[in-house]
Motif scaffolding. Structure first.
Motif, mmCIF file in Angstrom:
data_model
loop_
_atom_site.group_PDB
_atom_site.id
_atom_site.type_symbol
_atom_site.label_atom_id
_atom_site.label_comp_id
_atom_site.label_asym_id
_atom_site.label_seq_id
_atom_site.Cartn_x
_atom_site.Cartn_y
_atom_site.Cartn_z
ATOM 1 N N ARG A 187 -37.786 13.972 -40.362
ATOM 2 C CA ARG A 187 -38.288 12.603 -40.156
ATOM 3 C C ARG A 187 -37.370 11.827 -39.223
ATOM 4 O O ARG A 187 -37.835 11.018 -38.408
ATOM 5 C CB ARG A 187 -38.430 11.881 -41.498
ATOM 6 N N ARG A 188 -36.070 12.056 -39.363
ATOM 7 C CA ARG A 188 -35.124 11.328 -38.524
ATOM 8 C C ARG A 188 -35.207 11.761 -37.066
ATOM 9 O O ARG A 188 -35.107 10.928 -36.153
ATOM 10 C CB ARG A 188 -33.704 11.527 -39.066
ATOM 11 N N ARG A 190 -37.868 12.898 -35.543
ATOM 12 C CA ARG A 190 -39.090 12.309 -34.981
ATOM 13 C C ARG A 190 -38.944 10.806 -34.797
ATOM 14 O O ARG A 190 -39.462 10.241 -33.827
ATOM 15 C CB ARG A 190 -40.282 12.635 -35.886
ATOM 16 N N ALA A 191 -38.237 10.158 -35.707
ATOM 17 C CA ALA A 191 -38.026 8.709 -35.573
ATOM 18 C C ALA A 191 -37.220 8.400 -34.320
ATOM 19 O O ALA A 191 -37.502 7.429 -33.610
ATOM 20 C CB ALA A 191 -37.306 8.175 -36.814
ATOM 21 N N ASN A 195 -38.809 6.007 -31.450
ATOM 22 C CA ASN A 195 -38.169 4.721 -31.138
ATOM 23 C C ASN A 195 -36.708 4.803 -31.571
ATOM 24 O O ASN A 195 -36.382 4.537 -32.733
ATOM 25 C CB ASN A 195 -38.875 3.566 -31.841
ATOM 26 N N GLU A 196 -35.838 5.178 -30.646
ATOM 27 C CA GLU A 196 -34.442 5.411 -30.999
ATOM 28 C C GLU A 196 -33.741 4.133 -31.455
ATOM 29 O O GLU A 196 -32.928 4.166 -32.390
ATOM 30 C CB GLU A 196 -33.693 6.024 -29.812
ATOM 31 N N ALA A 199 -34.716 3.423 -34.960
ATOM 32 C CA ALA A 199 -34.106 4.415 -35.849
ATOM 33 C C ALA A 199 -32.642 4.076 -36.105
ATOM 34 O O ALA A 199 -32.158 4.165 -37.242
ATOM 35 C CB ALA A 199 -34.231 5.808 -35.238
ATOM 36 N N SER A 202 -32.264 1.248 -38.484
ATOM 37 C CA SER A 202 -32.584 1.598 -39.865
ATOM 38 C C SER A 202 -31.472 2.400 -40.533
ATOM 39 O O SER A 202 -31.611 2.797 -41.691
ATOM 40 C CB SER A 202 -33.893 2.391 -39.919
ATOM 41 N N THR A 206 -28.103 8.290 -35.011
ATOM 42 C CA THR A 206 -28.888 8.930 -33.955
ATOM 43 C C THR A 206 -28.042 9.835 -33.069
ATOM 44 O O THR A 206 -28.474 10.915 -32.670
ATOM 45 C CB THR A 206 -29.585 7.870 -33.089
ATOM 46 N N GLY A 261 -40.788 12.737 -30.408
ATOM 47 C CA GLY A 261 -41.350 12.244 -31.651
ATOM 48 C C GLY A 261 -42.565 12.965 -32.186
ATOM 49 O O GLY A 261 -42.871 12.879 -33.366
#
Length: 317
Positions: A187-188, A190-191, A195-196, A199, A202, A206, A261
């Motif tokens: 999930r991370r 793809r996140a 939208n880096e 991400a 959140s 990254t 993503g």
């Protein structure tokens, strides 16, 4: 008009590359019925094994919104290094080469993240570095593997007609699928691709994840080199270089968005088989191998043009 949303949903579900693969199998089988015989299909899987490993590594990087132009050149470097030392160091040298390729991928990722230079530029530079190192190690000549070849020869044995080389590729793909599906890492990744900045806000680290994907690409390039040396019983400075464009084409044809993503391991497996099957089909109909890169380049352009989400843009970081 109603067909377009259905086709889009099928593409988003990852069914499109599977349909293309089945259609190509039917077409090639109709042109040459002997292709559908088990030995011919096993030979296709053997040929596809190194390409699939490079494509899987490329896909992991592309999912983060980057690209790795250096992984094929790294595979060439790993190949000549393996061929050069296998007779002296034996099976342990295989592990050394794969770990070394992983560290090279790690270095590429670290430099990309720390300098914030786009991955296209960084990996283009490393493509030249790895190519020069390959020429230096091989002395611009092919290295025939005689001593120590038994350490890797078994990779292309077949058990009940199934190539061990492709079985190993499937194990790698299964491991990647498990990591992507059973852990938050998938999930991370793809996140980051979608939208880096969001991400990072959140709490996702990254930078470390992007570096890990480049290291994964390096590791798979090292494994691809082992398969190629086992297959050819030799290595050269440019042995794997020709697989760069087909590997990228396999990723895009498999449905992984070049902007990141969207995509996955299973799609890339199908995409790699599509490209490998195209190579077989083109050879059967007598298309000169010199013209095949033109086709792969056209496939990449058309696939990106047809599937790109223009609301997000298509630039590669």
């Amino acid at each position: 008009m109603a067909a377009t949303p259905r086709l889009r949903r099928l593409h988003e579900a990852g069914a499109a590359p599977l349909f293309v693969l089945v259609a190509l199998v039917v077409a090639v089988g109709a042109y040459d019925p002997s292709f559908l015989q088990p030995p011919s299909l096993a030979s296709l899987l053997e040929q596809a094994a190194p390409l699939t490993l490079l494509a899987l590594g490329q896909a992991m990087v592309v999912l983060t919104g980057r690209i790795d132009l250096a992984n094929a050149a790294l595979a060439s470097l790993a190949g000549v290094t393996l061929a050069h030392g296998l007779g002296t160091w034996g099976p342990a040298w295989i592990l050394v080469v794969v770990v070394g390729a992983t560290l090279c991928g790690l270095l590429v990722g670290v430099i990309h993240i720390t300098t914030q230079v786009p991955s296209f530029i960084i990996t283009l530079g490393f493509l030249g570095i790895f190519a020069g190192m390959s020429l230096s190690v091989s002395r611009a000549d092919s290295i025939l593997v005689v001593r120590g070849y038994g350490s890797i020869e078994w990779i292309f044995y077949r058990i009940f007609g199934v190539p061990l080389s492709y079985a190993a590729v499937l194990l790698v793909a299964l491991a990647l699928t498990a990591c992507m599906g059973a852990f938050p890492l998938g999930r991370r990744i793809r996140a980051i691709g979608l939208n880096e900045r969001a991400a990072a806000c959140s709490g996702i680290r990254t930078g470390w994840i992007v570096i890990a994907m480049f290291a994964t690409s390096g590791a798979l390039a090292g494994l691809a080199a082992v398969l190629q040396v086992a297959q050819l019983q030799s290595a050269g400075a440019t042995t794997s270089d020709a697989l760069l464009l087909p590997a990228i084409a396999a990723v895009i044809v498999g449905g992984t968005a070049i902007s990141g993503g969207v995509g996955g391991v299973g799609r890339t497996l199908c995409g790699a088989l599509v490209i490998a099957l195209l190579r077989v089909g083109l050879d059967l109909v007598g298309i000169d191998a010199a013209f095949q890169p033109i086709l792969y380049g056209g496939i990449v352009i058309l696939a990106i043009a047809a599937t790109a989400d223009r609301r997000r843009g298509t630039s590669v970081a």
